[in-house]
Scaffold this active site. Structure first.
Site, PDB file in Angstrom:
ATOM      1  N   ARG A  35       3.275  45.373  88.561  1.00  0.00           N
ATOM      2  CA  ARG A  35       3.403  43.929  88.653  1.00  0.00           C
ATOM      3  C   ARG A  35       3.199  43.203  87.336  1.00  0.00           C
ATOM      4  O   ARG A  35       3.173  41.980  87.301  1.00  0.00           O
ATOM      5  CB  ARG A  35       2.425  43.365  89.701  1.00  0.00           C
ATOM      6  CG  ARG A  35       2.752  43.837  91.077  1.00  0.00           C
ATOM      7  CD  ARG A  35       1.872  43.234  92.140  1.00  0.00           C
ATOM      8  NE  ARG A  35       2.287  43.723  93.440  1.00  0.00           N
ATOM      9  CZ  ARG A  35       3.250  43.203  94.177  1.00  0.00           C
ATOM     10  NH1 ARG A  35       3.913  42.155  93.760  1.00  0.00           N
ATOM     11  NH2 ARG A  35       3.570  43.738  95.340  1.00  0.00           N
ATOM     12  N   HIS A 120      -2.078  53.238  99.446  1.00  0.00           N
ATOM     13  CA  HIS A 120      -0.619  53.150  99.450  1.00  0.00           C
ATOM     14  C   HIS A 120       0.043  54.515  99.368  1.00  0.00           C
ATOM     15  O   HIS A 120       1.230  54.626  99.066  1.00  0.00           O
ATOM     16  CB  HIS A 120      -0.134  52.251  98.300  1.00  0.00           C
ATOM     17  CG  HIS A 120      -0.570  50.830  98.464  1.00  0.00           C
ATOM     18  ND1 HIS A 120      -0.766  49.970  97.404  1.00  0.00           N
ATOM     19  CD2 HIS A 120      -0.867  50.105  99.579  1.00  0.00           C
ATOM     20  CE1 HIS A 120      -1.159  48.789  97.851  1.00  0.00           C
ATOM     21  NE2 HIS A 120      -1.225  48.856  99.168  1.00  0.00           N
TER      22      HIS A 120
END
Length: 257
Positions: A35, A120
Site C-alpha cells: 500500500r 491473510h
C-alpha cells in the site's frame, strides 16, 4: 537519550507481547510494499475469490499475478527485524505474532507456529480449495509458466496459493487466536503497518483500548496515529528501530557492587 530508549523500557517491562506486523517489516527483505507509494496495489487489479472459482480467465489472471510475484517471495530472506521477533520468543516474552504479510518470513526466521497467525494466509504453500491438501508452490509455478493452464489438484479441485484473496473469508481459528492474544497481552507493538486493513488492524487497538501499552513503528502515517490509546509513536524504518530496542530490552543489567 535515543528514541528507542522508551521503547526498550516498555519491551523490558513486558512479559506477553503481541507483535502486529505489516509490509514495512519485510521491505528490508526485498518484498514490495502493498500500500505504499509504489505499492503493488497500484499496478495490478486484484482477482476476487468468487471470480477465481467461477472463471478460467480469472484463474489465469490470478496465476499470472502470482507467477510475477513468486521470485521475490521465493528468494526473500528474513531480516534483523524478523530475527528480533524470534529473540522475544526465545526470551519467553512473546504472546503472539499477528502478521498481515503473506511472505512467510516470520516462520522462516524461526517464529514457532504456536506463536504465529498469518491472518491473510501465506504464499509459501499452495492449497487445494476442495481437499485442502497443501504443497510447495515451486512446481506449480513452473507448470503454469510452461503451459498457461491453472494447476489443479489430483482430486480435481482448484489450486491457489494459501493466501486470503479479496472476497474470501478469513479463517475463524486465526481470528479466535488473534482475539485471545489481544485480551491476554501486556504490550502491543505494531511494526510497518498503515493499520488500515480490517479486521486485522482492530486487534492491536482492542488491546490498547483495554489499557495495554501500544507502540507503533512505521515509516509514514497510520490510521491509529491520533488515537489516545497509543502510548508511543516512532516514525521510521522498522529494521532500524525495532532490533536495537529489543537488544537493549533483553540485555542483562550491568553488574553492581
Amino acid at each position: 537519550m535515543s528514541d528507542t530508549d522508551p521503547f526498550a523500557a516498555l519491551l523490558r517491562d513486558a512479559q506477553r507481547i503481541l507483535v502486529f506486523t505489516g509490509a514495512g517489516i519485510s521491505t528490508g527483505s526485498g518484498i514490495r510494499d502493498f500500500r505504499g507509494p509504489q505499492g503493488v496495489w497500484k499496478t495490478r487489479q486484484p482477482v476476487y475469490f468468487d471470480d477465481f472459482v467461477d472463471s478460467e480467465s480469472a484463474r489465469i489472471e490470478y496465476w499470472d499475478q502470482k507467477l510475477e510475484a513468486w521470485p521475490s517471495f521465493r528468494d526473500a530472506r528474513p531480516n534483523v527485524a524478523h530475527q528480533a521477533v524470534v529473540a522475544l520468543e526465545q526470551a519467553d516474552r512473546l504472546q503472539l505474532v499477528l502478521t498481515q504479510n503473506i511472505d512467510g518470513l516470520h516462520g522462516r526466521a524461526g517464529t514457532s507456529p504456536e506463536r504465529l497467525v498469518e491472518v491473510h494466509g501465506t504464499a509459501s504453500e499452495v492449497e487445494c480449495l476442495s481437499c485442502h491438501q497443501r504443497s510447495d508452490p515451486g512446481p506449480h509455478m513452473e507448470a503454469f509458466a510452461a503451459t498457461r493452464r491453472p494447476p489443479v489438484c489430483d482430486c480435481g479441485g482448484f489450486l491457489k496459493p494459501a493466501t486470503i484473496s479479496f472476497g474470501q473469508s478469513l479463517r475463524t481459528e486465526d481470528l479466535r487466536r488473534a482475539a485471545q492474544a489481544a485480551e491476554a497481552c501486556d504490550l502491543v507493538v505494531a511494526l510497518g503497518s498503515t493499520l488500515s486493513v480490517h479486521p486485522a488492524a482492530s486487534f492491536p487497538l482492542a488491546a490498547a483500548e483495554r489499557g495495554t501499552p501500544y507502540v507503533i513503528v512505521n515509516r509514514g502515517a497510520t490510521d491509529h496515529d491520533a488515537h489516545p490509546a497509543v502510548t508511543l509513536r516512532l516514525e521510521g524504518d522498522v529494521v532500524e528501530i525495532f532490533p536495537p530496542a529489543v537488544d537493549a530490552a533483553l540485555r542483562p543489567p550491568p553488574a553492581t557492587g
